[in-house]
Scaffold this active site. Sequence first.
Site, PDB file in Angstrom:
ATOM      1  NE  ARG A 165      -3.574   2.100   2.909  1.00  0.00           N
ATOM      2  CZ  ARG A 165      -4.781   2.487   2.498  1.00  0.00           C
ATOM      3  NH1 ARG A 165      -5.417   1.757   1.604  1.00  0.00           N
ATOM      4  NH2 ARG A 165      -5.335   3.581   2.960  1.00  0.00           N
TER       5      ARG A 165
ATOM      6  CB  ILE B 217      -5.797   5.965  -1.255  1.00  0.00           C
ATOM      7  CG1 ILE B 217      -5.784   4.433  -1.205  1.00  0.00           C
ATOM      8  CG2 ILE B 217      -4.959   6.556  -0.153  1.00  0.00           C
ATOM      9  CD1 ILE B 217      -4.393   3.843  -1.437  1.00  0.00           C
ATOM     10  CB  SER B 218     -11.160   4.116   0.307  1.00  0.00           C
ATOM     11  OG  SER B 218     -11.923   4.866  -0.610  1.00  0.00           O
ATOM     12  CB  ALA B 219     -10.367   3.637   5.499  1.00  0.00           C
ATOM     13  N   PRO B 220      -8.490   1.159   4.394  1.00  0.00           N
ATOM     14  CG  PRO B 220      -6.397   0.421   5.160  1.00  0.00           C
ATOM     15  CD  PRO B 220      -7.357   1.571   5.261  1.00  0.00           C
TER      16      PRO B 220
END
Length: 680
Positions: free
Chosen positions: A310, A342-345
């Site tokens: 990531r 970038i979205s939270a995992p």
Amino acid sequence: MTFNDENLPVPENTSWWHASVAFPTQHRDAARALTTALAGQRFHFLRKDAGVRLRTEQPATDLLDQLVADRVLTGWTGGIYEPETHAFGGPEGMAVAHDVFCADSPAALAQTGTPGARERAVMLLSAMIRAAGLDPFEAGDVYAQWEALRPPVTPPHGLALDIALSAMRRLMNADAALRPDAEAGWAERVAAFEDAGRRLRLLADDGRLIRGIRGVLAHHAIFAFNRAGVPAETQAATAWLGRHVAFSTGEGDVSTRKSAPAEPSLPRMETTVTSATDPHQHREALSQRLVDSGHLRSRGAIDAFRTTDRHAFLPDVDLENAYKEDAVPIKHDEHGEMISCISAPSIVATQLEQLGAQPGHKVLEAGAATGYNAALLGKIVSPGGQVWTLDVDQDLVAGAGKHLADAGIDNATAVMADGAAGLPEHAPYDRIIFTVGAGDVPVKILDQLAPGGRLVLPMRIRGSISRSFAFERDGETWKTVSCEMATFIPLRKGVCDDVYTLVPMAGDGNVRLETFSEQDVDRDALRTVLDHQQTKLYTGVKFRQGSAWEWLYLYLACVLPNGLSRLPGQRPGFTPHFGWGSMAALDGGSLAYLTIREGEDTEGRYWEIGVIGHGEAGTDLAERVVDEIRAWDATGGNDAPEPGFRMAVADSRDRLASSDPRFVVDKPYSRLVIDWTRKG
């Protein structure tokens, strides 16, 4: 002492003098000298970089200048003290924090570099938690919340784990006041932490904390261990151990009362839980967290997370932050508002599971961002599959393309295009996924979906309430095979542009209101609405640990004329129901937002939902919201079955109906029907 509108005392503000003080490389002696120089003054501090951020009641310019001249300090810089009032539960909670900070700081600063700092801090924190009246699982939640704010750790195994847990358990259960061979002033420090715990409990019981007491205590943990000089990595190890002690099931686990006197020789904890220091550890820790939480389930998605760096898609973000459970902004507009991230995992994992992509699938993604999601998809659809990821900004497309190439992902291509229009030249697609929000169904992409295909779309329902839908064809209409609560940055620059207007609230603080085109509101009047007199009402509806807010939000979004809007931020007098802010109902130039107050009954701890109205129609609006919350609760509340969703576009919209027209949401291109099965 002044009083607020409920005749509750409002503590006086202390104007703390602030300075950033730089220590020499070997700073143990400097810390002791500063402690001595400050004797007789009320002060507190926070360790930062190679020094401290010092706060005193009286300016300490001459004192610090002399220490610099004596070469005890390397320098100092004045500044403005900005207390984390919201994090500590509001003004009264902040007053409690300042008292315990000042009681602890002289000894903590003087003990810089001495052995046993972590052990002393565990005992002090445990004394505060016990005095606050938390049960074992609530205490465990404090450690869990603390752990979530620290770096990821690699847990020990076998004998090392047993030894570490045993030492932590004995420290958490020891009576800190009876610590053997304690230094002078220890009893007073323990008493200060216990007093702080009791005061916080009283504030929570009276509904005067604006944040849950466990979250407040977790923040106290961070500050106490910082004062003790315990590094973030060691804090993470300690929080991990504390959580496991609290939630274990063996005898001798964490107590909520004082235990027997402390042992003659208190245990030292070796650092057997270590901070992750390389990408492999971070990937593994992230993947395991998502598996444990249920966000990751399928083998393809799990393997993709475990093998994709990531941080490589976030080159300007440090390794630790790249793997946190947070969205990471990557682009802002001219006003500083985030327009791409970038979205939270957990959100990434949720959408991948909703999509259900398989090896060999052709996938279209709207919202390239950094390319991380496309990289995961590329691995999931290998071998034989292909991914196209779209964005409307050339810089984002170029960046995503470079990241994909550098990561060796050769079956994912970044393209500059409008996601709502799709990419017809490569259609049909087995799967289409939007990682940006939409206010309506982008109908042009429906014809690009292969028979038996699936569309994952985060769509706003009304106001700020949105969900991530997984749609599949059901004859002439569409059914949902999965639906999850999620909020995404909206589509921009295209045929389905979901423009919203952010309304900053005038006055102190940074509160702002999200509004959308379908809402009939007076945005100019709303700017000053929080300055109007408030009407505070409580519903009698109680939420308990683990209660979900999403179904109440959805219900209110349907039954209120303008749905619900997010109202994030902080300001004096604003008491939202969550730390980030609140949800608000709107009516012209008035609003009514949700609040809570904590209590306890025969069933245990609860949070009662309240509503605070502002503006000319604020009282009427607050009363209506209260009535609707009670109606939701009376027809099942969170115990009712989850609703279903149906969708149709074009001429097929007339095929969808509901016995209650409030749950039919018509949009320019689509109709969404929400099927509630509720009693009454």
